[in-house]
Design a protein around this motif. Structure first.
Motif, PDB file in Angstrom:
ATOM      1  N   ILE A  17       0.530  -1.205   0.098  1.00  0.00           N
ATOM      2  CA  ILE A  17       0.276  -0.208   0.092  1.00  0.00           C
ATOM      3  C   ILE A  17       0.701   1.194   0.234  1.00  0.00           C
ATOM      4  CG2 ILE A  17      -2.061   1.255   1.121  1.00  0.00           C
ATOM      5  CD1 ILE A  17      -3.229  -1.363   2.185  1.00  0.00           C
ATOM      6  N   PRO A  18       1.926   1.756   0.861  1.00  0.00           N
ATOM      7  CA  PRO A  18       2.733   2.758   0.621  1.00  0.00           C
ATOM      8  C   PRO A  18       3.066   2.944  -0.250  1.00  0.00           C
ATOM      9  CG  PRO A  18       3.605   1.017   2.900  1.00  0.00           C
ATOM     10  CD  PRO A  18       1.938   0.327   1.577  1.00  0.00           C
ATOM     11  N   PHE A  19       3.807   1.642  -1.318  1.00  0.00           N
ATOM     12  CA  PHE A  19       3.620   2.076  -2.643  1.00  0.00           C
ATOM     13  C   PHE A  19       3.962   2.914  -3.409  1.00  0.00           C
ATOM     14  CE2 PHE A  19       7.599  -1.740  -3.120  1.00  0.00           C
ATOM     15  CZ  PHE A  19       7.559  -2.238  -1.430  1.00  0.00           C
ATOM     16  N   PHE A  20       2.381   3.256  -3.539  1.00  0.00           N
ATOM     17  CA  PHE A  20       1.612   4.057  -4.091  1.00  0.00           C
ATOM     18  C   PHE A  20       1.527   5.566  -3.666  1.00  0.00           C
ATOM     19  CE2 PHE A  20      -1.191   0.144  -4.361  1.00  0.00           C
ATOM     20  CZ  PHE A  20      -1.512  -0.157  -5.970  1.00  0.00           C
ATOM     21  N   THR A  21       2.429   5.892  -2.928  1.00  0.00           N
ATOM     22  CA  THR A  21       2.097   6.987  -2.102  1.00  0.00           C
ATOM     23  C   THR A  21       3.445   7.912  -2.406  1.00  0.00           C
ATOM     24  OG1 THR A  21       2.034   6.410   0.010  1.00  0.00           O
ATOM     25  CG2 THR A  21      -0.046   7.410  -1.261  1.00  0.00           C
ATOM     26  N   GLU A  22       4.704   6.852  -1.249  1.00  0.00           N
ATOM     27  CA  GLU A  22       5.703   6.755  -1.260  1.00  0.00           C
ATOM     28  C   GLU A  22       6.515   7.616  -1.901  1.00  0.00           C
ATOM     29  OE1 GLU A  22       7.764   6.091   2.313  1.00  0.00           O
ATOM     30  OE2 GLU A  22       5.791   4.944   3.534  1.00  0.00           O
ATOM     31  N   ALA A  23       7.363   8.041  -2.099  1.00  0.00           N
ATOM     32  CA  ALA A  23       8.277   8.996  -3.470  1.00  0.00           C
ATOM     33  C   ALA A  23       9.381   7.357  -3.662  1.00  0.00           C
ATOM     34  CB  ALA A  23       8.723  10.165  -3.254  1.00  0.00           C
ATOM     35  N   ARG A  24      10.221   7.564  -2.285  1.00  0.00           N
ATOM     36  CA  ARG A  24      10.879   6.698  -2.272  1.00  0.00           C
ATOM     37  C   ARG A  24      10.774   5.152  -2.687  1.00  0.00           C
ATOM     38  NH1 ARG A  24      12.282   2.886   1.977  1.00  0.00           N
ATOM     39  NH2 ARG A  24      11.046   3.366   2.461  1.00  0.00           N
ATOM     40  N   LEU A  25      10.308   5.017  -2.700  1.00  0.00           N
ATOM     41  CA  LEU A  25       9.517   3.149  -2.938  1.00  0.00           C
ATOM     42  C   LEU A  25       8.758   3.243  -4.407  1.00  0.00           C
ATOM     43  CD1 LEU A  25       7.223   2.571   0.564  1.00  0.00           C
ATOM     44  CD2 LEU A  25       9.982   1.469  -0.255  1.00  0.00           C
ATOM     45  N   GLN A  26       7.991   4.232  -4.724  1.00  0.00           N
ATOM     46  CA  GLN A  26       6.969   4.477  -6.412  1.00  0.00           C
ATOM     47  C   GLN A  26       8.137   3.446  -7.592  1.00  0.00           C
ATOM     48  OE1 GLN A  26       5.500   8.259  -6.831  1.00  0.00           O
ATOM     49  NE2 GLN A  26       3.886   7.220  -6.127  1.00  0.00           N
ATOM     50  N   PRO A  27       9.292   3.618  -8.032  1.00  0.00           N
ATOM     51  CA  PRO A  27       9.657   3.261  -7.948  1.00  0.00           C
ATOM     52  C   PRO A  27       9.950   1.857  -8.262  1.00  0.00           C
ATOM     53  CG  PRO A  27      11.675   4.681  -7.899  1.00  0.00           C
ATOM     54  CD  PRO A  27      10.238   4.393  -6.153  1.00  0.00           C
ATOM     55  N   LEU A  61       7.797   0.155  -7.752  1.00  0.00           N
ATOM     56  CA  LEU A  61       5.831  -0.283  -7.452  1.00  0.00           C
ATOM     57  C   LEU A  61       5.363  -1.424  -8.310  1.00  0.00           C
ATOM     58  CD1 LEU A  61       2.348   0.648  -6.268  1.00  0.00           C
ATOM     59  CD2 LEU A  61       2.561   1.969  -8.170  1.00  0.00           C
ATOM     60  N   TYR A  62       6.063  -1.261  -9.797  1.00  0.00           N
ATOM     61  CA  TYR A  62       5.826  -2.414 -10.219  1.00  0.00           C
ATOM     62  C   TYR A  62       6.271  -3.676  -9.780  1.00  0.00           C
ATOM     63  CZ  TYR A  62       6.555  -5.521 -14.499  1.00  0.00           C
ATOM     64  OH  TYR A  62       6.485  -6.180 -15.660  1.00  0.00           O
ATOM     65  N   ASP A  63       7.752  -3.397  -9.334  1.00  0.00           N
ATOM     66  CA  ASP A  63       7.988  -4.781  -9.034  1.00  0.00           C
ATOM     67  C   ASP A  63       6.969  -5.417  -7.117  1.00  0.00           C
ATOM     68  OD1 ASP A  63      11.324  -5.172  -9.549  1.00  0.00           O
ATOM     69  OD2 ASP A  63      10.676  -3.311  -9.180  1.00  0.00           O
ATOM     70  N   SER A  64       6.771  -5.009  -7.230  1.00  0.00           N
ATOM     71  CA  SER A  64       5.686  -4.793  -5.580  1.00  0.00           C
ATOM     72  C   SER A  64       4.165  -5.800  -5.555  1.00  0.00           C
ATOM     73  CB  SER A  64       4.671  -3.648  -4.841  1.00  0.00           C
ATOM     74  OG  SER A  64       4.538  -3.610  -3.898  1.00  0.00           O
ATOM     75  N   GLY A  65       4.300  -4.954  -7.816  1.00  0.00           N
ATOM     76  CA  GLY A  65       2.654  -5.661  -7.958  1.00  0.00           C
ATOM     77  C   GLY A  65       3.124  -7.268  -8.310  1.00  0.00           C
ATOM     78  N   VAL A  66       4.339  -7.857  -8.963  1.00  0.00           N
ATOM     79  CA  VAL A  66       4.765  -8.712  -9.389  1.00  0.00           C
ATOM     80  C   VAL A  66       5.018  -9.555  -8.276  1.00  0.00           C
ATOM     81  CG1 VAL A  66       6.894 -10.065 -10.396  1.00  0.00           C
ATOM     82  CG2 VAL A  66       5.862  -7.465 -11.310  1.00  0.00           C
ATOM     83  N   ASP A  67       5.287  -9.008  -7.150  1.00  0.00           N
ATOM     84  CA  ASP A  67       5.405  -9.766  -5.749  1.00  0.00           C
ATOM     85  C   ASP A  67       4.028 -10.120  -5.786  1.00  0.00           C
ATOM     86  OD1 ASP A  67       8.100 -10.008  -5.396  1.00  0.00           O
ATOM     87  OD2 ASP A  67       8.227  -8.199  -4.431  1.00  0.00           O
TER      88      ASP A  67
END
Lengths: 100, 510
Positions: free
Chosen positions: B28-38, B40-46
């Motif tokens: 969930i934080p991957f959508f909002t935090e700038a640090r994590l946004q790059p 986001l795609y990998d997180s979705g894959v996970d």
């Protein structure tokens, strides 16, 4: 199905609880057979056995034949329902048992 | 033992589901935090990967056979890798979490190692790979594995092949390629195994998807600085699952067809056209068998021994399936043969028992009731080899006939049997059955029982045909059992004596 075993010298006592039918007979067979080494007298405590199907009778038959060569086999605590099954199928002629 | 196995499986299933839930929650934080946004795609894959793991684990929850344990363990590991990967993204680029990030990297690499090794082993077990090469592989793999572990762990002390810098960024070193030695070696071994095994082409092709692994790995690392081995192994597993289990189910379907055919052959062996002896109006005879889903061992038989003697047989073989069906066939033929040779029912059963016992290594047995009706007099002589008591109607009501019992046929070689004689008057009936009737269970586990059987017989209106009597009992059993599945064969045979046309029957009444 619950099976407890107690070995005392060359006497093995097996306490069985539950139904001995198509589903449970293989387990009963395996659990008793794994402990039969050196056993001359096998006692099956049937106090908590409430039903024996033909699959269960087959296990008893195989054990009876085996124990006849090694010593003996006896059933104790056989209830009325199981006794009925033994009488109807003629197994009362070949099994040694006490009613309980 | 069986219970324990199921427990472990359930734990595995719970783990894969929990892992999926964890990854989705963490993404969930991957959508909002700038640090994590790059990431986001990998997180979705996970998330997706972990979900597929859970589904795949559920799919093979009840599978048995070689390598399935290994297969399930692999799924759990892949799922764990996705979870570790997700946390790894979460902790990267945070200088304070440098140590955690490093630890996770190390764990992730070690997990990779285990996973690839297990996959190699799984392929070996499932596809059946043996011989000298397999022996060599058995030596090379552990040695390389230990070396690889030493290399990876040594990074704790000095960034030999990888490190995490002060900013929390993963760093490769000029020696990173050393890590790949093991991966390459085991990939080559796995591929050799696949090529040289004696499995079907389809299974080989499925396992070959694994070959894409190094290619995809290369592309991902070169272009995205990211590794995708979990994804590749998962994909291979899915393809293998589909093909191997599909093949198994094809075999299973074939077995089912054979079982069905066996059942048909068995049923067609029983006389099923009624009236069975249209030329004979001295009795009303009907029999039926409703087999349970599985092929069972119940049977009945009706045949004329001579012009004045009708033989009726009802029997129940211990056990179920093909063995019971085969045993039933041989018993049926033996009884028929020996009955035609002559003798009283007790003598016939004694001879049949001896024959059956000679080659009965499987210790199977069959309970038999054999009755011979002398049509001219109504005298019914029967003998029972451990079969259920007949229910007779000679005084206007059905009641149990406690006849003399011998041991079931096939149990002991020297069993003795006794004849029971009754005389049927005009209108008297007899009903014989197998334990499937009295032991029919309702959903509450209660048995239909012999008393209800007798009650249902008496409930049938007087003067009903035997067909109607049997239908009445069947209806009573059905009403009692309701929706509980039929567990045992339901076999019944009924006869009403109408008296001999020759007029001798009246003699028996005296």
């Amino acid at each position: 199905m619950n099976i407890k075993k107690k070995k005392d010298g060359n006497t093995l006592t097996v306490m069985i609880a539950g139904r001995i039918d198509t589903a449970t007979a293989p387990e009963v067979d395996a659990r008793i057979n794994e402990s039969l080494d050196g056993v001359e007298s096998l006692i099956l405590d049937f106090t908590n056995v409430n039903y024996v199907s033909s699959a269960g009778l087959r296990v008893l038959l195989v054990l009876q034949k085996l124990m006849m060569k090694k010593g003996g086999m006896k059933l104790i605590g056989v209830n009325d329902d199981v006794n009925d099954v033994f009488e109807v199928t003629g197994f009362d002629e070949i099994l040694t048992y006490e009613k309980g | 033992m069986i219970k324990k196995m199921i427990d472990i499986r359930i734990c595995g299933l719970i783990f894969t589901i929990a892992s999926t839930a964890f990854i989705i929650a963490l993404s969930i934080p991957f959508f909002t935090e700038a640090r994590l946004q790059p990431f986001l795609y990998d997180s979705g894959v996970d998330s997706m990967g972990a979900l597929i793991c859970a589904a795949l684990f559920y799919g093979c929850l009840r599978q048995e056979g070689e390598g399935t344990q290994n297969f399930r363990l692999l799924i759990v590991l892949v799922s764990l890798c996705f979870a570790v990967n997700e946390v790894l993204f979460f902790t990267s680029l945070v200088p304070e979490q440098r140590t955690l990030c490093f630890t996770l990297c190390l764990v992730s690499k070690l997990l990779d190692l285990v996973m690839v090794t297990l996959f190699c082993r799984y392929i070996r077990v499932t596809l059946g790979f043996e011989g000298k090469l397999a022996k060599w592989a058995g030596i090379i793999i552990p040695v390389l594995m230990i070396l690889e572990i030493i290399v990876l762990v040594s990074n704790i002390f000095y960034p030999f092949t990888f490190g995490v810098d002060a900013n929390g960024v993963y760093q490769t070193t000029p020696l990173t390629w050393v890590e790949d030695i093991y991966l390459i070696a085991i990939s080559v071994i796995t591929i050799i195994q696949i090529l040289m095994c004696r499995s079907s082409r389809r299974e080989k092709a499925a396992a070959m998807t694994f070959m894409l692994f190094p290619v995809v790995e290369y592309v991902l690392i070169e272009h995205f600085g990211n590794s995708g081995q979990y994804g590749m192994i998962l994909m291979s597993l899915i393809v293998m699952y589909c093909i191997i289990f599909n093949e198994k189910s094809t075999k299973l379907a074939a077995t089912e067809t054979e079982l069905h055919m066996a059942q048909e052959i068995q049923t067609s062996m029983l006389p099923s056209i009624f009236p069975a002896f249209p030329e004979c109006s001295d009795f009303d005879l009907y029999a039926s068998m409703d087999p349970a889903k599985e092929v069972g061992g119940d049977f009945y038989d009706l045949f004329m021994i001579d012009e004045d003697h009708l033989a009726m047989v009802i029997a129940d073989v211990s056990g179920k399936g093909i063995p019971a069906a085969l045993f039933m066939m041989s018993s049926k033929i033996l009884i028929n043969d020996h009955a035609l040779m002559g003798g009283s029912p007790a003598e016939i059963l004694q001879r049949v028992n001896k024959m059956v016992c000679i080659n009965n290594d499987a210790n199977m047995f069959v309970t038999v009731w054999l009755g011979i009706l002398e049509i001219s007099t109504g005298k019914l002589t029967s003998a029972s080899a451990g079969h259920e008591y007949p229910i007779i109607n000679i005084n206007g009501r059905y009641e149990l006939l406690k006849d003399k019992h011998g041991l079931a046929i096939g149990a002991m070689e020297f069993s003795k049997y006794k004849n029971t004689e009754i005389t049927l008057k005009k209108g008297d009936s007899i009903f014989v059955y197998t334990d499937g009737v009295a032991e029919a269970n309702n959903a509450g586990g209660e048995q239909f029982g012999i008393d209800r059987t007798i009650e249902s017989l008496n409930a049938v209106p007087k003067g009903a045909s035997q067909k109607e009597v049997l239908a009445g009992v069947r209806a009573a059993v059905d009403a009692f059992v309701k929706e509980a599945p039929q567990f045992d064969d339901l076999t019944m045979l009924g006869l009403t004596y109408r008296g001999s046309e020759k007029g001798v029957g009246s003699k028996a009444e005296q």
